[in-house]
Design a protein around this motif. Sequence first.
Motif, PDB file in Angstrom:
ATOM      1  N   VAL A  30       0.834  -1.205   0.000  1.00 60.23           N
ATOM      2  CA  VAL A  30       0.000   0.000   0.000  1.00 60.23           C
ATOM      3  C   VAL A  30       0.866   1.252   0.000  1.00 60.23           C
ATOM      4  N   THR A  31       1.949   1.240   0.734  1.00 59.40           N
ATOM      5  CA  THR A  31       2.766   2.444   0.858  1.00 59.40           C
ATOM      6  C   THR A  31       3.876   2.528  -0.172  1.00 59.40           C
ATOM      7  N   HIS A  32       4.114   1.472  -0.924  1.00 57.96           N
ATOM      8  CA  HIS A  32       5.195   1.464  -1.905  1.00 57.96           C
ATOM      9  C   HIS A  32       4.648   1.976  -3.240  1.00 57.96           C
ATOM     10  N   ALA A  33       4.617   3.290  -3.409  1.00 57.57           N
ATOM     11  CA  ALA A  33       4.068   3.898  -4.616  1.00 57.57           C
ATOM     12  C   ALA A  33       5.085   3.828  -5.755  1.00 57.57           C
ATOM     13  N   ARG A  34       4.586   3.682  -6.958  1.00 54.48           N
ATOM     14  CA  ARG A  34       5.427   3.641  -8.151  1.00 54.48           C
ATOM     15  C   ARG A  34       5.783   5.055  -8.572  1.00 54.48           C
ATOM     16  N   ARG A  35       7.050   5.268  -8.838  1.00 58.43           N
ATOM     17  CA  ARG A  35       7.479   6.572  -9.339  1.00 58.43           C
ATOM     18  C   ARG A  35       7.197   6.655 -10.836  1.00 58.43           C
ATOM     19  N   PRO A  36       6.835   7.836 -11.319  1.00 59.90           N
ATOM     20  CA  PRO A  36       6.610   7.975 -12.763  1.00 59.90           C
ATOM     21  C   PRO A  36       7.900   7.687 -13.535  1.00 59.90           C
ATOM     22  N   ALA A  37       7.759   7.019 -14.658  1.00 66.68           N
ATOM     23  CA  ALA A  37       8.899   6.723 -15.523  1.00 66.68           C
ATOM     24  C   ALA A  37       8.951   7.746 -16.648  1.00 66.68           C
ATOM     25  N   THR A  38      10.155   7.992 -17.152  1.00 65.90           N
ATOM     26  CA  THR A  38      10.342   8.878 -18.295  1.00 65.90           C
ATOM     27  C   THR A  38      10.812   8.034 -19.469  1.00 65.90           C
ATOM     28  N   TYR A  39      10.116   8.153 -20.576  1.00 70.51           N
ATOM     29  CA  TYR A  39      10.441   7.397 -21.788  1.00 70.51           C
ATOM     30  C   TYR A  39      10.875   8.354 -22.884  1.00 70.51           C
ATOM     31  N   TYR A  40      11.991   8.052 -23.530  1.00 75.72           N
ATOM     32  CA  TYR A  40      12.448   8.819 -24.681  1.00 75.72           C
ATOM     33  C   TYR A  40      11.909   8.109 -25.921  1.00 75.72           C
ATOM     34  N   VAL A  41      10.861   8.670 -26.478  1.00 77.25           N
ATOM     35  CA  VAL A  41      10.144   8.027 -27.579  1.00 77.25           C
ATOM     36  C   VAL A  41      11.069   7.845 -28.781  1.00 77.25           C
ATOM     37  N   GLY A  42      11.122   6.610 -29.269  1.00 77.32           N
ATOM     38  CA  GLY A  42      11.981   6.280 -30.395  1.00 77.32           C
ATOM     39  C   GLY A  42      13.403   5.941 -29.991  1.00 77.32           C
ATOM     40  N   GLY A  43      13.692   5.997 -28.697  1.00 75.03           N
ATOM     41  CA  GLY A  43      15.042   5.691 -28.220  1.00 75.03           C
ATOM     42  C   GLY A  43      16.065   6.654 -28.800  1.00 75.03           C
ATOM     43  N   THR A  44      17.178   6.145 -29.269  1.00 73.93           N
ATOM     44  CA  THR A  44      18.243   7.006 -29.798  1.00 73.93           C
ATOM     45  C   THR A  44      17.849   7.669 -31.113  1.00 73.93           C
ATOM     46  N   TYR A  45      16.853   7.116 -31.818  1.00 73.92           N
ATOM     47  CA  TYR A  45      16.409   7.714 -33.083  1.00 73.92           C
ATOM     48  C   TYR A  45      15.492   8.911 -32.864  1.00 73.92           C
ATOM     49  N   GLY A  46      14.829   8.962 -31.735  1.00 75.58           N
ATOM     50  CA  GLY A  46      13.882  10.037 -31.483  1.00 75.58           C
ATOM     51  C   GLY A  46      12.593   9.834 -32.263  1.00 75.58           C
ATOM     52  N   TRP A  47      11.816  10.897 -32.339  1.00 80.66           N
ATOM     53  CA  TRP A  47      10.531  10.892 -33.055  1.00 80.66           C
ATOM     54  C   TRP A  47      10.848  11.014 -34.538  1.00 80.66           C
ATOM     55  N   ASP A  48      10.980   9.883 -35.212  1.00 80.18           N
ATOM     56  CA  ASP A  48      11.440   9.859 -36.593  1.00 80.18           C
ATOM     57  C   ASP A  48      10.826   8.662 -37.312  1.00 80.18           C
ATOM     58  N   THR A  49      10.743   8.745 -38.631  1.00 76.51           N
ATOM     59  CA  THR A  49      10.166   7.659 -39.418  1.00 76.51           C
ATOM     60  C   THR A  49      11.123   6.481 -39.592  1.00 76.51           C
ATOM     61  N   ILE A  50      12.326   6.551 -39.037  1.00 75.22           N
ATOM     62  CA  ILE A  50      13.286   5.448 -39.150  1.00 75.22           C
ATOM     63  C   ILE A  50      12.681   4.149 -38.617  1.00 75.22           C
ATOM     64  N   ILE A  51      11.959   4.261 -37.496  1.00 73.23           N
ATOM     65  CA  ILE A  51      11.252   3.086 -36.972  1.00 73.23           C
ATOM     66  C   ILE A  51       9.788   3.458 -36.767  1.00 73.23           C
ATOM     67  N   PRO A  52       8.878   2.545 -37.055  1.00 72.46           N
ATOM     68  CA  PRO A  52       7.468   2.831 -36.768  1.00 72.46           C
ATOM     69  C   PRO A  52       7.288   3.005 -35.251  1.00 72.46           C
ATOM     70  N   MET A  53       6.675   4.070 -34.844  1.00 72.85           N
ATOM     71  CA  MET A  53       6.543   4.375 -33.419  1.00 72.85           C
ATOM     72  C   MET A  53       5.679   3.354 -32.681  1.00 72.85           C
ATOM     73  N   ASP A  54       4.702   2.754 -33.356  1.00 71.54           N
ATOM     74  CA  ASP A  54       3.923   1.701 -32.700  1.00 71.54           C
ATOM     75  C   ASP A  54       4.817   0.510 -32.352  1.00 71.54           C
ATOM     76  N   THR A  55       5.817   0.261 -33.192  1.00 71.70           N
ATOM     77  CA  THR A  55       6.775  -0.807 -32.912  1.00 71.70           C
ATOM     78  C   THR A  55       7.595  -0.455 -31.673  1.00 71.70           C
ATOM     79  N   TRP A  56       8.021   0.801 -31.570  1.00 69.02           N
ATOM     80  CA  TRP A  56       8.783   1.236 -30.390  1.00 69.02           C
ATOM     81  C   TRP A  56       7.953   1.073 -29.121  1.00 69.02           C
ATOM     82  N   ALA A  57       6.679   1.409 -29.174  1.00 69.62           N
ATOM     83  CA  ALA A  57       5.821   1.381 -27.980  1.00 69.62           C
ATOM     84  C   ALA A  57       5.379  -0.035 -27.613  1.00 69.62           C
ATOM     85  N   ARG A  58       5.414  -0.961 -28.558  1.00 70.34           N
ATOM     86  CA  ARG A  58       4.930  -2.321 -28.312  1.00 70.34           C
ATOM     87  C   ARG A  58       5.701  -2.982 -27.170  1.00 70.34           C
ATOM     88  N   GLY A  59       4.954  -3.570 -26.252  1.00 73.73           N
ATOM     89  CA  GLY A  59       5.561  -4.278 -25.128  1.00 73.73           C
ATOM     90  C   GLY A  59       5.852  -3.408 -23.924  1.00 73.73           C
TER      91      GLY A  59
END
Length: 138
Positions: A30-59
């Motif tokens: 009850v007292t062990h709250a989850r801290r918010p996580a920070t995600y860098y969308v697209g990883g090292t590629y960033g927000w780019d068409t190099i990889i489909p973003m749905d693929t990055w978010a999957r899982g």
Amino acid sequence: MARSSVHVSYATVPMAIIMTVLCLFLANNVTHARRPATYYVGGTYGWDTIIPMDTWARGKIFYTGDILVFKYDYLTSNLMVVNRTGYETCIPNEDAKEYTSGDDRISLPYGLSYYIGTYDAADCSAGLRMAIRAKSNQ
């Protein structure tokens, strides 16, 4: 000599130990709250068409309070939070929220579905869009 009238059952001691351990376990959850996580969308590629973003978010499992960081070239791209129709058609809806800094942060304040795309229909169709669900922390 008088005998004590206190009688302890042998089943009482193990039950007390089990109840104590259970209470400590529940209190920790009850007292062990989850801290918010920070995600860098697209990883090292960033927000780019190099990889489909749905693929990055999957899982990935996103929760209320998590933060998505979008890095991209603000001169050639943008970022829009759209509704489901805007996501599916790659046509931003009228009240879509646009981001244009090239270094945008979007907090996920509610346990809802989020649809994120770009104004450019060709880039959107090429995979510069994603649909995610933020789970409630409860």
